[in-house]
Design a protein around this motif. Structure first.
Motif, PDB file in Angstrom:
ATOM      1  N   GLN A   1      -1.783   5.283 -12.582  1.00 44.31           N
ATOM      2  CA  GLN A   1      -3.080   5.513 -13.211  1.00 44.31           C
ATOM      3  C   GLN A   1      -3.750   4.177 -13.514  1.00 44.31           C
ATOM      4  O   GLN A   1      -4.973   4.098 -13.585  1.00 44.31           O
ATOM      5  CB  GLN A   1      -2.882   6.323 -14.491  1.00 44.31           C
ATOM      6  CG  GLN A   1      -2.364   7.727 -14.196  1.00 44.31           C
ATOM      7  CD  GLN A   1      -1.784   8.378 -15.426  1.00 44.31           C
ATOM      8  OE1 GLN A   1      -0.818   7.876 -15.995  1.00 44.31           O
ATOM      9  NE2 GLN A   1      -2.377   9.488 -15.840  1.00 44.31           N
ATOM     10  N   VAL A   2      -2.935   3.149 -13.727  1.00 40.60           N
ATOM     11  CA  VAL A   2      -3.429   1.793 -13.994  1.00 40.60           C
ATOM     12  C   VAL A   2      -2.639   0.821 -13.123  1.00 40.60           C
ATOM     13  O   VAL A   2      -1.412   0.890 -13.069  1.00 40.60           O
ATOM     14  CB  VAL A   2      -3.264   1.398 -15.478  1.00 40.60           C
ATOM     15  CG1 VAL A   2      -3.715  -0.033 -15.725  1.00 40.60           C
ATOM     16  CG2 VAL A   2      -4.005   2.374 -16.385  1.00 40.60           C
ATOM     17  N   LEU A   3      -3.360  -0.075 -12.455  1.00 39.97           N
ATOM     18  CA  LEU A   3      -2.746  -1.174 -11.729  1.00 39.97           C
ATOM     19  C   LEU A   3      -3.201  -2.459 -12.407  1.00 39.97           C
ATOM     20  O   LEU A   3      -4.394  -2.733 -12.478  1.00 39.97           O
ATOM     21  CB  LEU A   3      -3.173  -1.169 -10.260  1.00 39.97           C
ATOM     22  CG  LEU A   3      -2.723  -2.360  -9.412  1.00 39.97           C
ATOM     23  CD1 LEU A   3      -1.194  -2.438  -9.343  1.00 39.97           C
ATOM     24  CD2 LEU A   3      -3.331  -2.284  -8.014  1.00 39.97           C
ATOM     25  N   HIS A   4      -2.255  -3.217 -12.946  1.00 38.12           N
ATOM     26  CA  HIS A   4      -2.564  -4.492 -13.599  1.00 38.12           C
ATOM     27  C   HIS A   4      -2.004  -5.605 -12.724  1.00 38.12           C
ATOM     28  O   HIS A   4      -0.800  -5.690 -12.535  1.00 38.12           O
ATOM     29  CB  HIS A   4      -1.961  -4.548 -15.000  1.00 38.12           C
ATOM     30  CG  HIS A   4      -2.417  -5.738 -15.788  1.00 38.12           C
ATOM     31  ND1 HIS A   4      -2.063  -5.921 -17.091  1.00 38.12           N
ATOM     32  CD2 HIS A   4      -3.200  -6.801 -15.454  1.00 38.12           C
ATOM     33  CE1 HIS A   4      -2.613  -7.054 -17.530  1.00 38.12           C
ATOM     34  NE2 HIS A   4      -3.283  -7.602 -16.551  1.00 38.12           N
TER      35      HIS A   4
ATOM     36  N   ARG B   1       0.831  -1.205   0.000  1.00 35.15           N
ATOM     37  CA  ARG B   1       0.000   0.000   0.000  1.00 35.15           C
ATOM     38  C   ARG B   1       0.868   1.259   0.000  1.00 35.15           C
ATOM     39  O   ARG B   1       0.617   2.207  -0.747  1.00 35.15           O
ATOM     40  CB  ARG B   1      -0.948   0.007   1.198  1.00 35.15           C
ATOM     41  CG  ARG B   1      -1.954   1.134   1.135  1.00 35.15           C
ATOM     42  CD  ARG B   1      -2.909   1.106   2.321  1.00 35.15           C
ATOM     43  NE  ARG B   1      -4.049   1.962   2.090  1.00 35.15           N
ATOM     44  CZ  ARG B   1      -4.017   3.286   2.110  1.00 35.15           C
ATOM     45  NH1 ARG B   1      -2.891   3.932   2.334  1.00 35.15           N
ATOM     46  NH2 ARG B   1      -5.115   3.984   1.894  1.00 35.15           N
ATOM     47  N   LYS B   2       1.903   1.273   0.824  1.00 37.64           N
ATOM     48  CA  LYS B   2       2.793   2.426   0.910  1.00 37.64           C
ATOM     49  C   LYS B   2       3.482   2.686  -0.433  1.00 37.64           C
ATOM     50  O   LYS B   2       3.574   3.826  -0.891  1.00 37.64           O
ATOM     51  CB  LYS B   2       3.828   2.196   2.006  1.00 37.64           C
ATOM     52  CG  LYS B   2       4.761   3.353   2.218  1.00 37.64           C
ATOM     53  CD  LYS B   2       5.732   3.062   3.359  1.00 37.64           C
ATOM     54  CE  LYS B   2       6.698   4.214   3.551  1.00 37.64           C
ATOM     55  NZ  LYS B   2       7.633   3.950   4.660  1.00 37.64           N
TER      56      LYS B   2
ATOM     57  N   GLY C   1      -3.965  -6.749  -4.649  1.00 38.62           N
ATOM     58  CA  GLY C   1      -3.943  -5.589  -5.534  1.00 38.62           C
ATOM     59  C   GLY C   1      -5.307  -4.932  -5.669  1.00 38.62           C
ATOM     60  O   GLY C   1      -5.412  -3.702  -5.654  1.00 38.62           O
ATOM     61  N   ARG C   2      -6.341  -5.744  -5.777  1.00 44.94           N
ATOM     62  CA  ARG C   2      -7.682  -5.171  -5.915  1.00 44.94           C
ATOM     63  C   ARG C   2      -8.109  -4.464  -4.633  1.00 44.94           C
ATOM     64  O   ARG C   2      -8.688  -3.376  -4.675  1.00 44.94           O
ATOM     65  CB  ARG C   2      -8.670  -6.253  -6.298  1.00 44.94           C
ATOM     66  CG  ARG C   2      -8.401  -6.764  -7.719  1.00 44.94           C
ATOM     67  CD  ARG C   2      -9.192  -7.981  -8.044  1.00 44.94           C
ATOM     68  NE  ARG C   2     -10.507  -7.565  -8.507  1.00 44.94           N
ATOM     69  CZ  ARG C   2     -11.463  -8.410  -8.838  1.00 44.94           C
ATOM     70  NH1 ARG C   2     -11.262  -9.705  -8.754  1.00 44.94           N
ATOM     71  NH2 ARG C   2     -12.618  -7.965  -9.264  1.00 44.94           N
ATOM     72  N   LEU C   3      -7.811  -5.067  -3.489  1.00 42.96           N
ATOM     73  CA  LEU C   3      -8.193  -4.449  -2.214  1.00 42.96           C
ATOM     74  C   LEU C   3      -7.409  -3.151  -1.968  1.00 42.96           C
ATOM     75  O   LEU C   3      -7.986  -2.118  -1.622  1.00 42.96           O
ATOM     76  CB  LEU C   3      -7.976  -5.430  -1.065  1.00 42.96           C
ATOM     77  CG  LEU C   3      -8.939  -6.618  -1.043  1.00 42.96           C
ATOM     78  CD1 LEU C   3      -8.497  -7.642  -0.005  1.00 42.96           C
ATOM     79  CD2 LEU C   3     -10.361  -6.155  -0.782  1.00 42.96           C
ATOM     80  N   VAL C   4      -6.100  -3.207  -2.151  1.00 38.80           N
ATOM     81  CA  VAL C   4      -5.277  -2.017  -1.935  1.00 38.80           C
ATOM     82  C   VAL C   4      -5.585  -0.963  -2.993  1.00 38.80           C
ATOM     83  O   VAL C   4      -5.677   0.231  -2.684  1.00 38.80           O
ATOM     84  CB  VAL C   4      -3.777  -2.385  -1.905  1.00 38.80           C
ATOM     85  CG1 VAL C   4      -2.907  -1.135  -1.896  1.00 38.80           C
ATOM     86  CG2 VAL C   4      -3.461  -3.260  -0.700  1.00 38.80           C
ATOM     87  N   GLY C   5      -5.766  -1.391  -4.249  1.00 43.48           N
ATOM     88  CA  GLY C   5      -6.110  -0.446  -5.311  1.00 43.48           C
ATOM     89  C   GLY C   5      -7.393   0.305  -5.014  1.00 43.48           C
ATOM     90  O   GLY C   5      -7.471   1.522  -5.213  1.00 43.48           O
TER      91      GLY C   5
ATOM     92  N   VAL D   1      -8.075  -0.669 -12.272  1.00 42.28           N
ATOM     93  CA  VAL D   1      -7.428  -1.888 -11.779  1.00 42.28           C
ATOM     94  C   VAL D   1      -7.881  -3.026 -12.678  1.00 42.28           C
ATOM     95  O   VAL D   1      -9.077  -3.283 -12.811  1.00 42.28           O
ATOM     96  CB  VAL D   1      -7.775  -2.189 -10.305  1.00 42.28           C
ATOM     97  CG1 VAL D   1      -7.112  -3.486  -9.850  1.00 42.28           C
ATOM     98  CG2 VAL D   1      -7.356  -1.039  -9.399  1.00 42.28           C
ATOM     99  N   VAL D   2      -6.917  -3.676 -13.314  1.00 45.14           N
ATOM    100  CA  VAL D   2      -7.186  -4.808 -14.205  1.00 45.14           C
ATOM    101  C   VAL D   2      -6.564  -6.038 -13.568  1.00 45.14           C
ATOM    102  O   VAL D   2      -5.392  -6.008 -13.187  1.00 45.14           O
ATOM    103  CB  VAL D   2      -6.565  -4.575 -15.607  1.00 45.14           C
ATOM    104  CG1 VAL D   2      -6.812  -5.770 -16.515  1.00 45.14           C
ATOM    105  CG2 VAL D   2      -7.091  -3.293 -16.220  1.00 45.14           C
TER     106      VAL D   2
END
Length: 140
Positions: free
Chosen positions: A101-104, A92-93, A114-118, A126-127
């Protein structure tokens, strides 16, 4: 901090404001199908349009070294298990600092965290890609 390193809401981030900031989050980077697919994707993304960073939850292996050879930073979070909450906090940090802008995300564990932190950081896109062989087979 210069204005070019500010986002619209005033938060600072690392990187070039003219390129799309994409973070790829993957469980590990030893040799495997999803890992090779990520490497191939990064080899073909035009660096003048995309600013990529790769985060692995653990095991920055041989694929990680190949990605670094492309000039793309790789960060190993060092998670010890699926329930390693200190690893989640490190993730998270780092994501807050990178301000993508995008997290894959790739593979089950990276998809989960990734989905939870995103969502908690309000990352705009988030993909998640599972890459599983069958419906009942998930990564070890």
């Amino acid at each position: 901090m210069s204005p070019s390193n500010q986002v619209d809401d005033g938060r600072s981030y690392i990187g070039n404001p003219m390129r799309l900031r994409v973070v790829h989050l993957i469980t590990g980077l030893e040799v495997g199908g999803a890992e090779r697919l990520l490497l191939s994707t990064l080899q073909h993304l035009p660096q003048e349009e995309f600013e990529s960073h790769v985060i692995c939850l653990y095991n920055n292996g041989s694929i990680g070294r190949e990605i670094e050879a492309l000039g793309i930073p790789v960060t190993d979070i060092g998670m010890r298990s699926l329930r390693d909450l200190s690893g989640v906090l490190r993730l998270r940090k780092l994501l807050k600092k990178l301000h993508p802008q995008v997290l894959h995300t790739h593979l089950f564990r990276a998809n989960l965290w990734g989905r939870l932190v995103g969502a908690s950081l309000r990352i705009p896109v988030v993909v998640s890609s599972e890459h599983s062989l069958t419906r009942t087979h998930f990564e070890n």
